[in-house]
Motif scaffolding. Structure first.
Motif, PDB file in Angstrom:
ATOM      1  N   THR A 222       0.828  -1.221   0.000  1.00 24.58           N
ATOM      2  CA  THR A 222       0.000   0.000   0.000  1.00 24.58           C
ATOM      3  C   THR A 222       0.852   1.256   0.000  1.00 24.58           C
ATOM      4  O   THR A 222       0.342   2.354  -0.051  1.00 24.58           O
ATOM      5  N   VAL A 223       2.178   1.098   0.080  1.00 18.17           N
ATOM      6  CA  VAL A 223       3.088   2.242  -0.030  1.00 18.17           C
ATOM      7  C   VAL A 223       3.947   2.010  -1.272  1.00 18.17           C
ATOM      8  O   VAL A 223       4.388   0.897  -1.539  1.00 18.17           O
ATOM      9  N   GLY A 224       4.167   3.098  -2.025  1.00 16.61           N
ATOM     10  CA  GLY A 224       4.990   2.962  -3.224  1.00 16.61           C
ATOM     11  C   GLY A 224       4.269   2.179  -4.301  1.00 16.61           C
ATOM     12  O   GLY A 224       4.896   1.505  -5.118  1.00 16.61           O
ATOM     13  N   ASN A 225       2.957   2.230  -4.295  1.00 10.05           N
ATOM     14  CA  ASN A 225       2.157   1.499  -5.270  1.00 10.05           C
ATOM     15  C   ASN A 225       1.101   2.449  -5.835  1.00 10.05           C
ATOM     16  O   ASN A 225      -0.067   2.388  -5.454  1.00 10.05           O
ATOM     17  N   PRO A 226       1.514   3.372  -6.735  1.00  7.22           N
ATOM     18  CA  PRO A 226       0.593   4.410  -7.199  1.00  7.22           C
ATOM     19  C   PRO A 226      -0.654   3.857  -7.870  1.00  7.22           C
ATOM     20  O   PRO A 226      -1.702   4.491  -7.855  1.00  7.22           O
TER      21      PRO A 226
ATOM     22  N   ALA B 273      -3.163   7.456  -1.086  1.00  8.84           N
ATOM     23  CA  ALA B 273      -2.075   8.380  -0.761  1.00  8.84           C
ATOM     24  C   ALA B 273      -1.023   7.668   0.093  1.00  8.84           C
ATOM     25  O   ALA B 273      -1.359   6.836   0.926  1.00  8.84           O
ATOM     26  N   THR B 274       0.252   8.006  -0.141  1.00  6.02           N
ATOM     27  CA  THR B 274       1.351   7.331   0.540  1.00  6.02           C
ATOM     28  C   THR B 274       1.203   7.408   2.063  1.00  6.02           C
ATOM     29  O   THR B 274       1.379   6.416   2.762  1.00  6.02           O
ATOM     30  N   TRP B 275       0.844   8.604   2.571  1.00  9.77           N
ATOM     31  CA  TRP B 275       0.728   8.756   4.027  1.00  9.77           C
ATOM     32  C   TRP B 275      -0.369   7.857   4.579  1.00  9.77           C
ATOM     33  O   TRP B 275      -0.261   7.299   5.660  1.00  9.77           O
TER      34      TRP B 275
ATOM     35  N   PRO C 277      -0.840   1.896  10.116  1.00 14.15           N
ATOM     36  CA  PRO C 277      -0.844   0.493  10.550  1.00 14.15           C
ATOM     37  C   PRO C 277      -2.115  -0.217  10.086  1.00 14.15           C
ATOM     38  O   PRO C 277      -3.209   0.343  10.176  1.00 14.15           O
ATOM     39  N   GLY C 278      -1.952  -1.406   9.580  1.00 11.23           N
ATOM     40  CA  GLY C 278      -3.105  -2.225   9.185  1.00 11.23           C
ATOM     41  C   GLY C 278      -3.642  -1.965   7.779  1.00 11.23           C
ATOM     42  O   GLY C 278      -4.502  -2.691   7.290  1.00 11.23           O
TER      43      GLY C 278
ATOM     44  N   MET D  73      -6.327  -3.665   2.766  1.00 12.80           N
ATOM     45  CA  MET D  73      -6.374  -3.682   1.305  1.00 12.80           C
ATOM     46  C   MET D  73      -6.219  -5.102   0.760  1.00 12.80           C
ATOM     47  O   MET D  73      -6.848  -5.477  -0.230  1.00 12.80           O
ATOM     48  N   THR D  74      -5.365  -5.880   1.420  1.00 13.72           N
ATOM     49  CA  THR D  74      -5.178  -7.268   0.994  1.00 13.72           C
ATOM     50  C   THR D  74      -6.477  -8.043   1.154  1.00 13.72           C
ATOM     51  O   THR D  74      -6.882  -8.804   0.273  1.00 13.72           O
ATOM     52  N   HIS D  75      -7.147  -7.803   2.273  1.00 13.84           N
ATOM     53  CA  HIS D  75      -8.404  -8.491   2.531  1.00 13.84           C
ATOM     54  C   HIS D  75      -9.440  -8.148   1.446  1.00 13.84           C
ATOM     55  O   HIS D  75     -10.122  -9.033   0.930  1.00 13.84           O
ATOM     56  N   VAL D  76      -9.512  -6.871   1.108  1.00 13.90           N
ATOM     57  CA  VAL D  76     -10.455  -6.426   0.072  1.00 13.90           C
ATOM     58  C   VAL D  76     -10.137  -7.106  -1.257  1.00 13.90           C
ATOM     59  O   VAL D  76     -11.004  -7.653  -1.935  1.00 13.90           O
TER      60      VAL D  76
END
Lengths: 105, 156
Positions: free
Chosen positions: B62-66, B71-73, B78-79, B84-87
């Protein structure tokens, strides 16, 4: 459109040999179509897959993928590849006289 | 280039994220469905796809994955990756696409070869027992090229 003669009957096929009109297919054509794929003789287990292909196509309008075959035809993925080494869904579709299944999985 | 059909592919899996692993698995499975000979080589973080304890817990980055449009922040909270993986796993299951462990097992059943990269296995201090039984061997890069001979190589 290309045609092909199977058991003395002319049928419509695509360039890569899939029936375009599954109604032109009869069970009597299967052994000859299978022989074209290098599969002889057709065993009961081959027939189990072919009949499943036909019924899925009749029901859903598209043939099942290997994943669906493995889950619901009663033949495991391993067995499917022993029966149809060159691609179970693709080869079985050709022998069962239905268009090529289009699923990605 | 001729239009000769592809008869053999060797697919290298180098990433350990959900979106890094699935495309390679789909390509390997699709190759076998077409009657194309296929081998999978797992290297670096891609080893997680065949790691007994890790392959059930592959996450979406979820970071560095445009491409995720988060948004990166926000992605760094946490979590977030777990959510996102669950979705995504739910959406994947709705399409009747198998989970990664099930998919890897199915691909082995199609007759595809599965190999782990020796350099990465040594780097991460793993051994054969860390991997699922479908992994045939841990091989060197030279052995990989021998197995890949005569086919196409795909790096993912």
């Amino acid at each position: 459109m290309p045609t092909k003669t199977v058991t003395g009957v002319e049928v419509d096929v695509t360039d890569d040999g899939f029936f375009t009109n599954p109604d032109q297919w009869t069970e009597a054509m299967a052994p000859e179509l299978a022989a074209d794929e290098g599969i002889e003789p057709l065993t009961d287990q081959h027939w189990q897959v072919l009949r499943f292909m036909r019924s899925e196509y009749a029901e859903k309008g598209t043939g099942p993928t290997v994943r669906v075959l493995g889950k619901t035809s009663g033949v495991t993925v391993k067995e499917l590849y022993q029966l149809f080494p060159k691609g179970p869904a693709k080869i079985a579709a050709r022998i069962a006289g239905i268009p090529k299944p289009r699923g990605c999985i | 280039m001729s239009d000769e059909p592809i008869e053999k592919v060797s697919i290298i899996v180098s990433k350990g994220s959900l979106d890094g692993i699935y495309p390679a698995l789909i390509m390997a499975n699709g190759a076998r469905a077409e009657g194309i000979e296929a081998n999978l080589f797992f290297t670096f973080f891609g080893l997680d796809a065949i790691h007994k304890k890790r392959h059930e817990h592959i996450k979406v980055a979820t970071v560095g994955n445009p491409g995720l449009h988060v948004a990166t922040w926000l992605g760094g909270l946490p979590g977030m990756s777990a959510v996102m993986t669950h979705v995504m796993e739910k959406q994947i299951a709705e399409l009747d696409i198998p989970s990664i462990p099930e998919f890897v097992e199915m691909i082995a059943d199609t007759g595809a070869g599965m190999y782990a990269c020796k350099a990465s296995v040594d780097l991460f201090k793993m051994d054969k027992d860390d991997f699922i039984d479908q992994v045939e061997d841990i091989i060197t890069v030279g052995e990989f090229y021998e197995k890949a001979a005569g086919g196409q190589i795909i790096f993912t």
